[in-house]
Design a protein around this motif. Structure first.
Motif, PDB file in Angstrom:
ATOM      1  N   GLN A  86       0.822  -1.206   0.000  1.00 32.93           N
ATOM      2  CA  GLN A  86       0.000   0.000   0.000  1.00 32.93           C
ATOM      3  C   GLN A  86       0.856   1.256   0.000  1.00 32.93           C
ATOM      4  O   GLN A  86       0.573   2.224  -0.719  1.00 32.93           O
ATOM      5  CB  GLN A  86      -0.920   0.007   1.222  1.00 32.93           C
ATOM      6  N   SER A 139       2.692   1.917  -3.454  1.00 33.94           N
ATOM      7  CA  SER A 139       1.858   1.823  -4.654  1.00 33.94           C
ATOM      8  C   SER A 139       1.910   3.110  -5.462  1.00 33.94           C
ATOM      9  O   SER A 139       2.247   4.189  -4.956  1.00 33.94           O
ATOM     10  CB  SER A 139       0.405   1.530  -4.263  1.00 33.94           C
ATOM     11  N   HIS A 176      -4.850  -6.852   1.823  1.00 31.89           N
ATOM     12  CA  HIS A 176      -4.913  -6.480   0.419  1.00 31.89           C
ATOM     13  C   HIS A 176      -6.332  -6.719  -0.101  1.00 31.89           C
ATOM     14  O   HIS A 176      -6.937  -7.761   0.183  1.00 31.89           O
ATOM     15  CB  HIS A 176      -3.916  -7.305  -0.398  1.00 31.89           C
ATOM     16  N   LYS A 222      -7.651  -7.701  -2.842  1.00 29.46           N
ATOM     17  CA  LYS A 222      -7.902  -8.961  -3.544  1.00 29.46           C
ATOM     18  C   LYS A 222      -7.950 -10.126  -2.557  1.00 29.46           C
ATOM     19  O   LYS A 222      -8.778 -11.032  -2.698  1.00 29.46           O
ATOM     20  CB  LYS A 222      -6.836  -9.196  -4.615  1.00 29.46           C
ATOM     21  N   GLU A 277      -3.021  -2.547 -10.442  1.00 30.06           N
ATOM     22  CA  GLU A 277      -3.715  -1.567  -9.600  1.00 30.06           C
ATOM     23  C   GLU A 277      -5.205  -1.516  -9.943  1.00 30.06           C
ATOM     24  O   GLU A 277      -6.036  -1.304  -9.049  1.00 30.06           O
ATOM     25  CB  GLU A 277      -3.076  -0.194  -9.742  1.00 30.06           C
ATOM     26  N   THR A 310      -6.804  -4.333  -8.147  1.00 30.72           N
ATOM     27  CA  THR A 310      -6.900  -4.014  -6.718  1.00 30.72           C
ATOM     28  C   THR A 310      -8.083  -3.101  -6.444  1.00 30.72           C
ATOM     29  O   THR A 310      -8.867  -3.332  -5.508  1.00 30.72           O
ATOM     30  CB  THR A 310      -5.597  -3.342  -6.241  1.00 30.72           C
ATOM     31  N   LYS A 334     -11.589  -3.843  -4.376  1.00 28.41           N
ATOM     32  CA  LYS A 334     -12.024  -2.978  -3.277  1.00 28.41           C
ATOM     33  C   LYS A 334     -13.486  -2.530  -3.491  1.00 28.41           C
ATOM     34  O   LYS A 334     -14.304  -2.545  -2.569  1.00 28.41           O
ATOM     35  CB  LYS A 334     -11.108  -1.769  -3.188  1.00 28.41           C
TER      36      LYS A 334
END
Length: 221
Positions: free
Chosen positions: A73, A76, A152, A154, A206, A209, A213
């Motif tokens: 995080q 990133s 995370h 995922k 990304e 990800t 989310k």
């Protein structure tokens, strides 16, 4: 003191020996001049080392997985872009006409790349300590405020699916867009029972990800 040297001293806290390193770190590939890509490569690795060392010392009770989630995080592209906005990088980026017209200076992808390149320039110009001083200052609130290791997105979505008796989520590229210097990827995340969410980012990883989310927020209400 030249303009770039003054900006580096005031913004990055370093008196440059070779201002050319920082001029290059602020030069986008859309120009005809030497650009930031090699410095970005170097800065990405330097940033990872500094933050990993910081996390290892600060969160000494964390297992490897938690440390890795924190690290992912913090280094990133999204976080680096946020740092770029915090320190006012955008007006100093040198862009070709098309990239400027496309709004590349406000792109997460470009801002994140430039911040990594600046860290690479700091490392070349002043060694690890120069890079570390900047990172410790710029990332301080993000590291010290992360008392709970994030899961995370995922992994969190996969755990939610397993806990509710579903097969793992499926990710698919919906479309690729944007100019070559600032590609954009739209990715969907979906569950077997039909829920889906999409997200766009500067890299496939990304985008996955962010889609995970978004889908988790939708199904876990």
């Amino acid at each position: 003191m030249t303009g770039i040297a003054k900006w580096v001293r005031e913004t990055l806290g370093h008196d440059p020996v070779e201002p050319a390193h920082f001029a290059r770190a602020l030069t986008h590939p859309s120009t005809a001049d030497p650009d930031y890509q090699r410095l970005e490569f170097l800065g990405d690795r330097v940033l990872g080392l500094i933050v990993a060392d910081w996390l290892y010392a600060r969160y000494d009770a964390d297992a490897e997985g938690k440390l890795n989630n924190r690290l992912s995080q913090l280094v990133s592209g999204t976080t680096c872009a946020a740092i770029g906005r915090d320190i006012g990088v955008a007006p100093h980026i040198r862009l070709g006409k098309q990239a400027r017209d496309d709004g590349a200076a406000d792109s997460d992808n470009v801002l994140g790349d430039v911040v990594e390149a600046l860290i690479g320039a700091l490392y070349l110009d002043g060694g690890l300590e120069a890079a570390k001083r900047f990172v410790l200052g710029a990332w301080d609130g993000r590291v010290t405020g992360m008392e709970k290791a994030p899961l995370h997105p995922k992994s969190a979505l996969q755990e939610w699916a397993a806990a509710n008796g579903f097969e793992p989520p499926v990710y698919a590229i919906v479309r690729e867009s944007g100019p070559p210097h600032d590609p954009r990827f739209t990715v969907s995340a979906s569950l077997p029972r039909g829920e889906t969410a999409e997200a766009e980012a500067g890299s496939k990883r990304e985008a996955e990800t962010e889609a995970a989310k978004a889908l988790l927020e939708k199904v876990a209400k």
